[in-house]
Structures are given as structure tokens and as C-alpha cells.
Design an enzyme around this catalytic site. Structure first.
Site, PDB file in Angstrom:
ATOM      1  N   GLU A   1       0.805  -1.202   0.260  1.00 26.59           N
ATOM      2  CA  GLU A   1      -0.028   0.027  -0.151  1.00 26.59           C
ATOM      3  C   GLU A   1       0.775   1.189   0.213  1.00 26.59           C
ATOM      4  O   GLU A   1       0.654   2.276  -0.751  1.00 26.59           O
ATOM      5  CB  GLU A   1      -0.899  -0.051   1.047  1.00 26.59           C
ATOM      6  CG  GLU A   1      -1.861  -1.102   1.373  1.00 26.59           C
ATOM      7  CD  GLU A   1      -1.158  -2.308   2.094  1.00 26.59           C
ATOM      8  OE1 GLU A   1      -1.948  -3.041   2.906  1.00 26.59           O
ATOM      9  OE2 GLU A   1       0.068  -2.588   2.272  1.00 26.59           O
TER      10      GLU A   1
ATOM     11  N   ARG B   1      13.252 -24.783  -5.533  1.00 26.10           N
ATOM     12  CA  ARG B   1      13.944 -24.353  -4.564  1.00 26.10           C
ATOM     13  C   ARG B   1      13.973 -22.813  -4.208  1.00 26.10           C
ATOM     14  O   ARG B   1      13.825 -22.534  -3.052  1.00 26.10           O
ATOM     15  CB  ARG B   1      15.386 -24.681  -4.754  1.00 26.10           C
ATOM     16  CG  ARG B   1      15.516 -26.343  -4.749  1.00 26.10           C
ATOM     17  CD  ARG B   1      17.007 -26.582  -4.648  1.00 26.10           C
ATOM     18  NE  ARG B   1      17.342 -27.958  -4.583  1.00 26.10           N
ATOM     19  CZ  ARG B   1      18.629 -28.636  -4.733  1.00 26.10           C
ATOM     20  NH1 ARG B   1      19.681 -27.761  -4.937  1.00 26.10           N
ATOM     21  NH2 ARG B   1      18.946 -29.828  -4.700  1.00 26.10           N
TER      22      ARG B   1
ATOM     23  N   THR C   1      13.389 -44.140  -6.985  1.00 21.07           N
ATOM     24  CA  THR C   1      14.058 -43.108  -6.954  1.00 21.07           C
ATOM     25  C   THR C   1      15.713 -43.236  -7.005  1.00 21.07           C
ATOM     26  O   THR C   1      16.465 -42.509  -7.160  1.00 21.07           O
ATOM     27  CB  THR C   1      13.844 -42.391  -5.793  1.00 21.07           C
ATOM     28  OG1 THR C   1      14.069 -42.984  -4.472  1.00 21.07           O
ATOM     29  CG2 THR C   1      12.328 -41.833  -5.676  1.00 21.07           C
TER      30      THR C   1
ATOM     31  N   SER D   1      21.817 -42.563  -8.470  1.00 24.85           N
ATOM     32  CA  SER D   1      20.315 -41.919  -8.769  1.00 24.85           C
ATOM     33  C   SER D   1      20.505 -40.835  -9.618  1.00 24.85           C
ATOM     34  O   SER D   1      19.504 -40.115 -10.233  1.00 24.85           O
ATOM     35  CB  SER D   1      19.479 -41.379  -7.599  1.00 24.85           C
ATOM     36  OG  SER D   1      20.439 -40.318  -7.070  1.00 24.85           O
TER      37      SER D   1
ATOM     38  N   ARG E   1      20.896 -22.632  -7.880  1.00 26.90           N
ATOM     39  CA  ARG E   1      21.595 -22.349  -8.858  1.00 26.90           C
ATOM     40  C   ARG E   1      20.983 -21.632 -10.011  1.00 26.90           C
ATOM     41  O   ARG E   1      20.834 -22.282 -11.226  1.00 26.90           O
ATOM     42  CB  ARG E   1      22.390 -23.955  -9.254  1.00 26.90           C
ATOM     43  CG  ARG E   1      23.301 -24.297  -8.138  1.00 26.90           C
ATOM     44  CD  ARG E   1      24.087 -25.499  -8.583  1.00 26.90           C
ATOM     45  NE  ARG E   1      23.283 -26.736  -8.759  1.00 26.90           N
ATOM     46  CZ  ARG E   1      22.897 -27.446  -7.938  1.00 26.90           C
ATOM     47  NH1 ARG E   1      23.110 -27.311  -6.467  1.00 26.90           N
ATOM     48  NH2 ARG E   1      21.792 -28.742  -8.013  1.00 26.90           N
TER      49      ARG E   1
ATOM     50  N   SER F   1      19.296 -37.686  13.316  1.00 29.66           N
ATOM     51  CA  SER F   1      18.791 -38.233  14.618  1.00 29.66           C
ATOM     52  C   SER F   1      19.957 -38.987  15.272  1.00 29.66           C
ATOM     53  O   SER F   1      19.975 -39.197  16.621  1.00 29.66           O
ATOM     54  CB  SER F   1      17.750 -39.392  14.372  1.00 29.66           C
ATOM     55  OG  SER F   1      16.505 -38.846  13.646  1.00 29.66           O
TER      56      SER F   1
ATOM     57  N   CYS G   1      -0.235   0.550   7.696  1.00 28.22           N
ATOM     58  CA  CYS G   1      -0.835   0.991   6.481  1.00 28.22           C
ATOM     59  C   CYS G   1      -2.215   1.452   6.371  1.00 28.22           C
ATOM     60  O   CYS G   1      -2.591   2.030   5.525  1.00 28.22           O
ATOM     61  CB  CYS G   1      -0.854  -0.207   5.327  1.00 28.22           C
ATOM     62  SG  CYS G   1       0.915  -0.997   4.970  1.00 28.22           S
TER      63      CYS G   1
END
Length: 337
Positions: free
Chosen positions: A46, A178, A155, A162, A201, A216, A78
Site C-alpha cells: 500500500e 527451491r 528413486t 540416482s 543455482r 537423529s 498501512c
């Protein structure tokens, strides 16, 4: 309002924890000013628009996709600037989702005798700021799970290989995905196996998501790993800084709550099947973006998600939101039903 939403999208790489907001000011059926929130800590939409007409908008109508703020933050309220400029009517797509703020901007405007209408293109506005809205309403960021897989849902090969399942155009599209997120989340297994950089990139886009690792077992300590480069900040979650479950695994919801407290609206999950499976089991994935390559990897290859399902009625049903070709690959955007 459509123009306001289009303008708002231009701030997607700069507003960070703030919402994307666009503003259009109309007088005598003509657009006299338009603006958007460009950078975190900078002028709100605004104010950006009003500055173009020296804050003089007597009897004009202002369109904005999010309720004008009524409090002093990094910038002045605003709503008061709109009142002072002489605006007579304000059309809003979405009220501010912050329960401590929602409705106060509208109240300030109405108390100053401005006409206020809300709800125009509300669904589109909520979709645009889905991460900000979710964080305001739940404390959790919006999580998108990105997967690159073969047509038979694999995958990686059993050896872990992969690169590359999808083509160059699909991989370039992932960089844009990303850039739209404030954080990229993965597990320690992926870090140790692939040593990824987890950066954006793209030469023409200045976006530096936080790199987040679930560790973990306290396995990440080698300072020469690519995730510790100076290209972006990195945050490691381990038992010393995160709640743990009886299984010894980290409480993934606690991880997301911590990110939410840091102002992270959106997280891109790029991980192996175990972490993806755990996130799905905990109902922490909001959306899937799946890039499927026209190849078959066979029965020994690793599946995209580690969830054991024994009965057909327990299968995870997806709702397809969008499907398109990216080069030779298929890009599917979907949510769990």
C-alpha cells in the site's frame, strides 16, 4: 484484484517470512498507482503504491490482496496511511491470518468511515500466501515434498545410484522450486551418501534457502561437507536441540515448529524414502511435486516412499492439482486427499 495478485507474486523471492502483497489504486475507473511488497523490512504494498502519487488519493478505491496492517512493525500501519491519503473504499481479498491482528485493519478503516469489502478472489489470495497463512494459523510451515522418480516409482538403484533420473529441463525446474521456498529439508543419510550442496543455482534469482538436516544419530560432523559451504546457512536438528520420540527418532513436528518460530513459511522436502515416509505418516506433507522420467528401474530399485501398506483401502490417495511436461519428463503436483 487480479492485477494486485500478479504484482504480489513479484515479491516471492524477497519478502521471506512476510506475505506477498500487491496493491492497485483506482480513481474514476482508471489505475493511478500500483505497487507490491518487494523485500522483507521494506515498504508494504500500500505504501509502495501511495508513494507514487505522493500519498494523495482523494475518493479513490484501493485493491489489496491482504488486509492492511493496523500496527507499528518494521513499518508504520498501512491502514492509517490509507485513511490519511483520502481513500474512500478498500477492497480486500483476505483478512490477515494472524489471530492477534485479523480484523483490526478493517476496523480502523471502518471507524474512519471508509467502505470496506472483503473476500474478492479470496481463494486465489490464500493459495498465493499459503505458507504464511499456515504458519500464522498453526505455527507450522507449508511443506512441499519434491520427488524425482522413474515411471515405476523408483528413486534410486539398490546401489544408491540416482544421477540422473530426470532430464536437464526438469532439474532446472527444481532450482526454481527451491528458490520459492525458505528452507530445504533433508536427512543425514542423503547428506552422507550424496554430499549435496542444497543451494539454488540460478543466476537471475537471488534466493538463499536455509539448509536443514535431520540428524537423529548425530552423524553430521565433517565440516568439509558441501552443506557447510558459505553459499547458505545450515541448521542441523539432532537430539541435543530437538524433542525425541520413544523410537529414538526426532520429533519431526517439533522440527517444523522450530522452523516456524524462525519465520519460515515454506519448506521443500528433498530426502530419501525413509524421511519422506516418516513425514507423510506424521501428516506433515502438504503437497507433492513429482518429476517422473520415462524410464523403468526395475524391482531391485528403491521406491519413492518407505511406507508399508498391506491392504488396498489403506493406500494413500492423491488429488492431482496439475500435470505438465517439463522437457521429456512429467511434472505432477498433488496433495493427499
Amino acid at each position: 484484484m487480479s492485477l494486485a495478485l500478479k504484482l504480489a507474486r513479484q515479491g516471492r523471492y524477497g519478502v521471506k517470512s512476510n506475505p506477498m502483497v500487491g496493491c492497485v489504486i483506482v480513481k474514476a475507473h482508471k489505475i493511478i498507482a500500483q505497487g507490491y511488497h518487494q523485500n522483507f523490512g521494506g515498504a508494504h504494498a500500500e505504501i509502495d503504491a501511495l508513494a507514487q502519487i505522493n500519498h494523495q488519493a482523494q475518493d479513490a478505491t484501493l485493491y489489496v490482496n491482504l488486509e492492511p496492517c493496523a500496527h507499528q512493525g518494521k513499518t508504520p500501519p498501512c491502514a492509517q496511511a490509507i485513511i490519511d491519503a483520502g481513500i474512500k473504499e478498500v477492497v480486500i481479498a483476505t483478512l490477515d491470518p494472524n489471530p492477534l491482528v485479523s480484523g483490526k485493519g478493517v476496523a480502523m478503516l471502518e471507524n474512519a468511515n471508509l467502505t470496506v469489502r472483503a473476500g474478492l478472489l479470496e481463494n486465489e489470495s490464500r493459495e498465493l500466501n499459503r505458507g504464511f497463512i499456515k504458519r500464522m494459523e498453526t505455527g507450522l510451515p507449508f511443506v512441499t515434498c519434491k520427488i524425482a522418480m522413474s515411471l515405476d516409482g523408483k528413486t534410486s538403484l539398490s546401489s544408491g545410484q540416482s544421477k540422473w533420473i530426470t532430464g536437464e529441463q526438469a532439474r532446472a525446474n527444481v532450482q526454481k522450486l527451491r528458490a520459492k521456498n525458505q528452507a530445504i529439508l533433508t536427512g543425514s543419510g542423503t547428506i552422507l551418501a550424496d554430499n549435496p550442496s542444497m543451494t539454488v543455482r540460478l543466476e537471475d534469482i537471488n534466493s538463499i534457502p536455509l539448509r536443514v538436516v535431520i540428524d537423529s544419530k548425530n552423524q553430521i560432523s565433517d565440516s568439509t561437507l558441501n552443506i557447510f559451504s558459505n553459499d547458505a546457512a545450515t541448521q542441523i536438528f539432532n537430539p541435543s536441540n530437538t524433542k525425541t520420540l520413544s523410537t529414538g527418532k526426532l520429533d519431526l513436528q517439533d522440527v517444523l515448529l522450530q522452523l516456524g518460530k524462525q519465520g519460515i513459511n515454506s519448506v521443500l522436502l528433498e530426502a530419501g524414502p525413509k524421511l519422506i515416509g516418516a513425514m507423510v505418516k506424521d501428516n506433515l506433507v502438504d503437497e507433492f511435486v513429482i518429476y517422473s522420467a520415462p524410464i523403468l528401474m526395475g524391482s531391485d530399485a528403491i521406491s519413492m516412499i518407505d511406507i508399508a501398506i498391506q491392504e488396498m483401502d489403506k493406500c494413500l490417495a492423491l488429488k492431482i492439482k496439475d500435470i505438465r511436461m517439463i522437457g521429456k519428463d512429467i511434472k505432477i503436483t498433488a496433495t493427499l486427499k
